[in-house]
Design a protein around this motif. Sequence first.
Motif, PDB file in Angstrom:
ATOM      1  N   ALA A  21       0.504   3.671   8.405  1.00 54.32           N
ATOM      2  CA  ALA A  21       0.045   2.653   7.448  1.00 54.32           C
ATOM      3  C   ALA A  21      -0.067   3.252   6.058  1.00 54.32           C
ATOM      4  CB  ALA A  21      -1.295   2.069   7.898  1.00 54.32           C
ATOM      5  N   ASN A  22      -0.552   4.488   5.993  1.00 53.43           N
ATOM      6  CA  ASN A  22      -0.688   5.145   4.703  1.00 53.43           C
ATOM      7  C   ASN A  22       0.674   5.496   4.104  1.00 53.43           C
ATOM      8  OD1 ASN A  22      -1.621   7.888   3.042  1.00 53.43           O
ATOM      9  ND2 ASN A  22      -3.035   6.160   2.982  1.00 53.43           N
ATOM     10  N   ALA A  23       1.639   5.843   4.949  1.00 56.26           N
ATOM     11  CA  ALA A  23       2.997   6.101   4.451  1.00 56.26           C
ATOM     12  C   ALA A  23       3.584   4.817   3.864  1.00 56.26           C
ATOM     13  CB  ALA A  23       3.877   6.637   5.572  1.00 56.26           C
ATOM     14  N   VAL A  28       4.773   1.513  -1.119  1.00 55.16           N
ATOM     15  CA  VAL A  28       4.458   0.375  -1.993  1.00 55.16           C
ATOM     16  C   VAL A  28       4.072   0.870  -3.381  1.00 55.16           C
ATOM     17  CG1 VAL A  28       2.754  -1.454  -2.408  1.00 55.16           C
ATOM     18  CG2 VAL A  28       3.848  -1.257  -0.178  1.00 55.16           C
ATOM     19  N   HIS A  29       3.187   1.856  -3.449  1.00 56.64           N
ATOM     20  CA  HIS A  29       2.718   2.341  -4.746  1.00 56.64           C
ATOM     21  C   HIS A  29       3.801   3.123  -5.489  1.00 56.64           C
ATOM     22  CE1 HIS A  29      -1.330   0.822  -4.597  1.00 56.64           C
ATOM     23  NE2 HIS A  29      -1.415   1.236  -3.348  1.00 56.64           N
ATOM     24  N   LEU A  63      -1.335  -3.677   4.380  1.00 60.23           N
ATOM     25  CA  LEU A  63      -1.328  -2.284   4.835  1.00 60.23           C
ATOM     26  C   LEU A  63      -2.684  -1.612   4.631  1.00 60.23           C
ATOM     27  CD1 LEU A  63       2.199  -1.183   3.589  1.00 60.23           C
ATOM     28  CD2 LEU A  63       1.425  -1.272   5.970  1.00 60.23           C
ATOM     29  N   GLN A  64      -3.354  -1.930   3.521  1.00 62.49           N
ATOM     30  CA  GLN A  64      -4.677  -1.356   3.286  1.00 62.49           C
ATOM     31  C   GLN A  64      -5.685  -1.897   4.291  1.00 62.49           C
ATOM     32  OE1 GLN A  64      -5.268   1.107   0.974  1.00 62.49           O
ATOM     33  NE2 GLN A  64      -7.203   1.280   2.058  1.00 62.49           N
ATOM     34  N   LEU A 135      -4.177  11.043  -1.758  1.00 63.12           N
ATOM     35  CA  LEU A 135      -5.354  11.724  -1.210  1.00 63.12           C
ATOM     36  C   LEU A 135      -5.615  11.274   0.220  1.00 63.12           C
ATOM     37  CD1 LEU A 135      -8.002  13.427  -1.460  1.00 63.12           C
ATOM     38  CD2 LEU A 135      -9.074  11.323  -2.298  1.00 63.12           C
ATOM     39  N   CYS A 136      -5.550   9.964   0.453  1.00 64.32           N
ATOM     40  CA  CYS A 136      -5.756   9.433   1.804  1.00 64.32           C
ATOM     41  C   CYS A 136      -4.683   9.945   2.767  1.00 64.32           C
ATOM     42  CB  CYS A 136      -5.773   7.911   1.788  1.00 64.32           C
ATOM     43  SG  CYS A 136      -7.279   7.231   1.098  1.00 64.32           S
TER      44      CYS A 136
END
Length: 153
Positions: A21-23, A28-29, A63-64, A135-136
């Motif tokens: 999910a973080n990937a 996205v960012h 996703l978040q 960071l996450c």
Amino acid sequence: LRWTLDTMFMDVGLAMGMLFANAGLLGVHSYKVQQFGDLEHDFINPTDFAKGMNSMWWWECGLQGLHTVLSLLSIGHHPMAIKIFKFVLNAFYVAYLAFRTSSDTWRVDPAGVFKGDFMKNVKSGYLLALAYVSLCFFLNLYALRLAVGDEDA
């Protein structure tokens, strides 16, 4: 032994879910920063920029939200300080996203792209969001290492 293996697989599964999910959030960012760079250097027009940013909003929120739910499940399954820290970070970011969604400030207006200090505010916001997600990502890698490498973690 069975309980230990089930616990380890659950920890690893949740850690892998959070990492994926973080990937997705990193993607996205990164896309947002890349699109902003294209806008800044006139490779893309404001209408296409606004359309791209507005379509990415729901992916970011989804996703978040998934990342936060998996983080909460991970704490409920086996509480640790790093998991609680990650959840608190995620909860604040979800609250920020909820505030922006409810106040309707998430939409990018193509007519307002070159007005005022839109460029400066958006650029700093996108870069801060990318730094937060990075960071996450590293916290998730560390949590995955703890889940795989230590049966007691």
